[in-house]
Design a protein around this motif. Structure first.
Motif, PDB file in Angstrom:
ATOM      1  N   VAL A 149       0.576  -1.529  -0.001  1.00 58.64           N
ATOM      2  CA  VAL A 149      -0.139   0.202   0.116  1.00 58.64           C
ATOM      3  C   VAL A 149       1.209   1.717   0.032  1.00 58.64           C
ATOM      4  CG1 VAL A 149      -2.439   1.390   1.343  1.00 58.64           C
ATOM      5  CG2 VAL A 149      -1.960  -1.218   1.329  1.00 58.64           C
ATOM      6  N   PHE A 150       1.800   1.124   0.240  1.00 54.91           N
ATOM      7  CA  PHE A 150       2.629   2.197   0.509  1.00 54.91           C
ATOM      8  C   PHE A 150       3.994   2.863   0.198  1.00 54.91           C
ATOM      9  CE2 PHE A 150       0.165   1.729   4.802  1.00 54.91           C
ATOM     10  CZ  PHE A 150      -0.745   3.384   4.737  1.00 54.91           C
ATOM     11  N   VAL A 151       5.119   1.508  -0.637  1.00 50.89           N
ATOM     12  CA  VAL A 151       6.182   1.592  -1.412  1.00 50.89           C
ATOM     13  C   VAL A 151       5.555   1.809  -2.701  1.00 50.89           C
ATOM     14  CG1 VAL A 151       7.824   0.130  -1.263  1.00 50.89           C
ATOM     15  CG2 VAL A 151       6.857   0.289   0.672  1.00 50.89           C
ATOM     16  N   PRO A 152       5.817   2.229  -3.558  1.00 53.44           N
ATOM     17  CA  PRO A 152       5.567   2.976  -4.939  1.00 53.44           C
ATOM     18  C   PRO A 152       6.625   1.325  -5.812  1.00 53.44           C
ATOM     19  CG  PRO A 152       6.805   4.544  -4.484  1.00 53.44           C
ATOM     20  CD  PRO A 152       6.806   3.339  -3.286  1.00 53.44           C
ATOM     21  N   TYR A 153       5.289   0.199  -6.939  1.00 53.60           N
ATOM     22  CA  TYR A 153       5.975  -0.446  -7.614  1.00 53.60           C
ATOM     23  C   TYR A 153       7.255  -1.181  -7.463  1.00 53.60           C
ATOM     24  CZ  TYR A 153       6.258  -3.342 -11.112  1.00 53.60           C
ATOM     25  OH  TYR A 153       6.811  -5.032 -12.067  1.00 53.60           O
ATOM     26  N   HIS A 154       7.455   0.201  -8.519  1.00 50.62           N
ATOM     27  CA  HIS A 154       8.946   0.245  -8.488  1.00 50.62           C
ATOM     28  C   HIS A 154      10.226  -0.276  -8.090  1.00 50.62           C
ATOM     29  CE1 HIS A 154       9.125   4.365  -7.545  1.00 50.62           C
ATOM     30  NE2 HIS A 154      10.430   4.666  -7.848  1.00 50.62           N
ATOM     31  N   ARG A 155      10.092   0.560  -6.442  1.00 51.34           N
ATOM     32  CA  ARG A 155      10.617  -0.123  -5.090  1.00 51.34           C
ATOM     33  C   ARG A 155      10.279  -1.477  -4.643  1.00 51.34           C
ATOM     34  NH1 ARG A 155      14.020   4.455  -4.208  1.00 51.34           N
ATOM     35  NH2 ARG A 155      13.218   6.884  -4.676  1.00 51.34           N
ATOM     36  N   TYR A 156       9.310  -1.816  -4.625  1.00 51.01           N
ATOM     37  CA  TYR A 156       7.914  -3.103  -3.961  1.00 51.01           C
ATOM     38  C   TYR A 156       8.692  -4.273  -4.822  1.00 51.01           C
ATOM     39  CZ  TYR A 156       5.380  -6.087  -1.861  1.00 51.01           C
ATOM     40  OH  TYR A 156       4.736  -7.675  -1.718  1.00 51.01           O
ATOM     41  N   VAL A 157       9.463  -3.968  -6.089  1.00 51.02           N
ATOM     42  CA  VAL A 157       9.211  -4.620  -6.640  1.00 51.02           C
ATOM     43  C   VAL A 157      10.928  -5.425  -6.881  1.00 51.02           C
ATOM     44  CG1 VAL A 157      10.631  -4.025  -9.383  1.00 51.02           C
ATOM     45  CG2 VAL A 157       9.036  -6.318  -8.994  1.00 51.02           C
ATOM     46  N   PHE A 158      11.881  -4.085  -6.838  1.00 46.15           N
ATOM     47  CA  PHE A 158      13.668  -4.056  -5.864  1.00 46.15           C
ATOM     48  C   PHE A 158      13.668  -5.404  -5.450  1.00 46.15           C
ATOM     49  CE2 PHE A 158      16.840  -3.281  -4.082  1.00 46.15           C
ATOM     50  CZ  PHE A 158      17.478  -3.417  -5.109  1.00 46.15           C
ATOM     51  N   PHE A 159      12.733  -5.456  -4.294  1.00 48.32           N
ATOM     52  CA  PHE A 159      13.002  -5.836  -2.978  1.00 48.32           C
ATOM     53  C   PHE A 159      12.997  -7.426  -2.859  1.00 48.32           C
ATOM     54  CE2 PHE A 159      12.891  -1.757  -1.049  1.00 48.32           C
ATOM     55  CZ  PHE A 159      14.020  -1.642  -0.576  1.00 48.32           C
ATOM     56  N   LEU A 160      11.194  -7.677  -3.762  1.00 48.14           N
ATOM     57  CA  LEU A 160      11.188  -9.059  -4.328  1.00 48.14           C
ATOM     58  C   LEU A 160      11.297  -9.949  -4.772  1.00 48.14           C
ATOM     59  CD1 LEU A 160       6.822  -8.394  -5.159  1.00 48.14           C
ATOM     60  CD2 LEU A 160       7.540  -8.944  -2.638  1.00 48.14           C
ATOM     61  N   LYS A 161      12.181  -8.927  -6.023  1.00 52.74           N
ATOM     62  CA  LYS A 161      12.952  -9.543  -7.047  1.00 52.74           C
ATOM     63  C   LYS A 161      14.060 -10.449  -6.298  1.00 52.74           C
ATOM     64  CE  LYS A 161      12.558  -7.663 -10.985  1.00 52.74           C
ATOM     65  NZ  LYS A 161      12.483  -5.703 -12.583  1.00 52.74           N
ATOM     66  N   TRP A 162      14.891  -9.579  -5.307  1.00 49.44           N
ATOM     67  CA  TRP A 162      15.408  -9.972  -4.413  1.00 49.44           C
ATOM     68  C   TRP A 162      15.418 -11.375  -3.295  1.00 49.44           C
ATOM     69  CZ3 TRP A 162      20.775  -9.326  -5.439  1.00 49.44           C
ATOM     70  CH2 TRP A 162      21.081  -9.191  -6.145  1.00 49.44           C
ATOM     71  N   LEU A 163      14.454 -11.302  -3.204  1.00 46.86           N
ATOM     72  CA  LEU A 163      13.634 -12.162  -2.482  1.00 46.86           C
ATOM     73  C   LEU A 163      13.631 -13.853  -3.045  1.00 46.86           C
ATOM     74  CD1 LEU A 163      10.348 -10.904  -0.230  1.00 46.86           C
ATOM     75  CD2 LEU A 163      12.622 -12.373   0.393  1.00 46.86           C
ATOM     76  N   THR A 164      13.470 -13.764  -4.718  1.00 48.07           N
ATOM     77  CA  THR A 164      13.454 -15.419  -4.753  1.00 48.07           C
ATOM     78  C   THR A 164      14.316 -15.744  -5.054  1.00 48.07           C
ATOM     79  OG1 THR A 164      14.607 -13.713  -7.274  1.00 48.07           O
ATOM     80  CG2 THR A 164      12.469 -13.176  -6.794  1.00 48.07           C
TER      81      THR A 164
END
Length: 433
Positions: A149-164
């Motif tokens: 809800v509070f973190v923009p997609y382009h920043r949020y997706v950065f963390f998701l990619k490293w979680l992979t």
């Protein structure tokens, strides 16, 4: 002294810049979609396949790979070519009842799937930390909500990619336990399997968790998000050089992301087959149970790796489940949608995310068992997936929708093959004997 105090800041900034420039950060939606495919409930299904049938379910993954990659590639193509998500395209091309039925079932299935996932994450976290599973579940639920809800997609997706990277834990487990590679190769190519209703149910479960409706909606919508995030808003029609480049990127992104997902699922089945099945443990109902059962057989390190993998993919899987539901309903209702938008600008979209995640959390305190929730989620996904794949194939083959960028014959053939296999397995599951 002041200089020493400020040294960590430039160092952290340098690390951040290096991470942003890493090739992993430049990969598209296919990677996250692939890892979300191996969510905690998926891990439970793959673990049960290995525990119950041993090496004889390994064949499902080589078969599933081209099928899942083809379907996700078609969804990505639809999103990038049209600039609209899957639900928006269905809304324009089919009667209203088609979209309404699919989205309603998707919302129910995703909420039940979220319930199973967060329950598994809470159980695993309790095993690792000793903190109550309910407290840990609350941490995960509100943590994912705040990020979405509070973190923009382009920043949020950065963390998701490293979680992979967490999926690599399942490959690492195989370095700790004994693996009879000769038998593994033989059973992957030629399984010793009686295809009765029990085996059919497992095949349906494996394919159902591998080729899932929520991934279809997420893939298409994230192509649109990526298109806006990279300022490549122009549609592909009339721009042949850009179109060729984008379609090549989509092929590479989806096929590599699905390969990563498929290999991880193969390793999970293999790890549980050579440990749990060999030891006579043939009934696994949760991912946490699979992790704890590994401990006396493969040691603490294998157990920790397996558990951390569950937590890592859960942090990806839950947002994807909630996000796909939000995209689908928002496009159906004509609401503003997108993870790049602020909460005040897309209240309906973020409201769906919040309600679905919190409803999944609430199921933990209801008489409904999370595993029952997972069962019904699988049943609904099985009902929805087959007709939805037919819709996707029709969309991606229609010039009125795709213009000159309709899917090629190979992609369409693989899509129909996936539809036929999943349909046949589902029918066989309900037949006696």
């Amino acid at each position: 002294m002041a200089d020493d105090a400020t040294q960590p800041v430039p160092a952290l900034r340098t690390l951040w810049n290096r991470l942003k420039q890493h090739p992993l950060s430049r990969l598209g939606p296919g990677l996250i979609t692939g890892v979300a495919d191996d969510d905690p409930s998926g891990i439970a299904t793959y673990s049960q396949a290995g525990a119950q049938f041993g090496l004889n379910m390994l064949w499902t993954m080589p078969l599933a790979f081209p099928l899942m990659a083809a379907v996700q590639s078609m969804c990505a193509r639809i999103g990038r070519v049209t600039g609209k998500g899957l639900a928006a395209n269905i809304k324009e091309a089919f009667p209203p009842f088609v979209l309404q039925g699919v989205v309603l079932l998707l919302l129910v299935a995703n909420t039940l799937n979220i319930a199973a996932d967060v329950a598994a994450m809470g159980e695993v976290a309790e095993l690792v930390t000793g903190v109550s599973r309910y407290r840990m579940t609350a941490v995960f639920v509100f943590g994912t909500l705040i990020l979405q809800v509070f973190v923009p997609y382009h920043r949020y997706v950065f963390f998701l990619k490293w979680l992979t990277i967490s999926l690599l834990a399942y490959a690492a487990v195989l370095f700790i336990v004994h693996v009879p590679w000769g038998q593994v190769i033989a059973r992957t190519v030629w399984p010793h399997l009686t295809f009765d209703s029990s085996a059919a149910a497992m095949v349906t479960g494996v394919f159902g968790t591998t080729i899932s409706p929520y991934l279809f909606f997420w893939q298409a919508s994230e192509e649109v998000e990526d298109m806006h995030a990279t300022h490549a808003d122009a549609l592909l029609t009339g721009n042949a050089p850009a179109a060729a480049k984008e379609l090549r990127r989509i092929r590479w992104d989806t096929w590599s992301g699905m390969l990563y997902s498929d290999l991880a699922a193969y390793f999970i089945i293999l790890a549980t087959a050579v440990t749990l099945h060999v030891a006579g443990v043939t009934d696994i109902t949760t991912a946490a149970q699979a992790a704890s059962a590994l401990r006396p057989l493969a040691g603490d390190f294998a157990y920790i790796l397996f558990a951390l993998g569950i937590l890592g993919v859960g942090m990806i899987g839950v947002p994807v489940l909630a996000g796909s539901a939000a995209y689908a309903l928002s496009e159906t209702m004509g609401w503003k949608e997108g993870l790049e938008r602020k909460a005040n600008d897309a209240r309906g979209f973020y409201g769906v995310i919040a309600v679905s995640v919190l409803a999944g959390f609430a199921i933990q305190y209801s008489p409904v068992s999370p595993m029952k929730a997972l069962f019904w989620s699988a049943v609904i996904n099985g009902v929805v997936a087959v007709p939805l794949m037919v819709v996707i194939i029709v969309l991606v083959s229609t010039k009125r929708v795709m213009g000159v960028y309709t899917a090629g014959r190979t992609l369409v053939f693989l899509g129909w093959l996936a539809t036929a296999i999943m349909g046949a397995a589902a029918i066989r599951m309900f037949m006696p004997g």
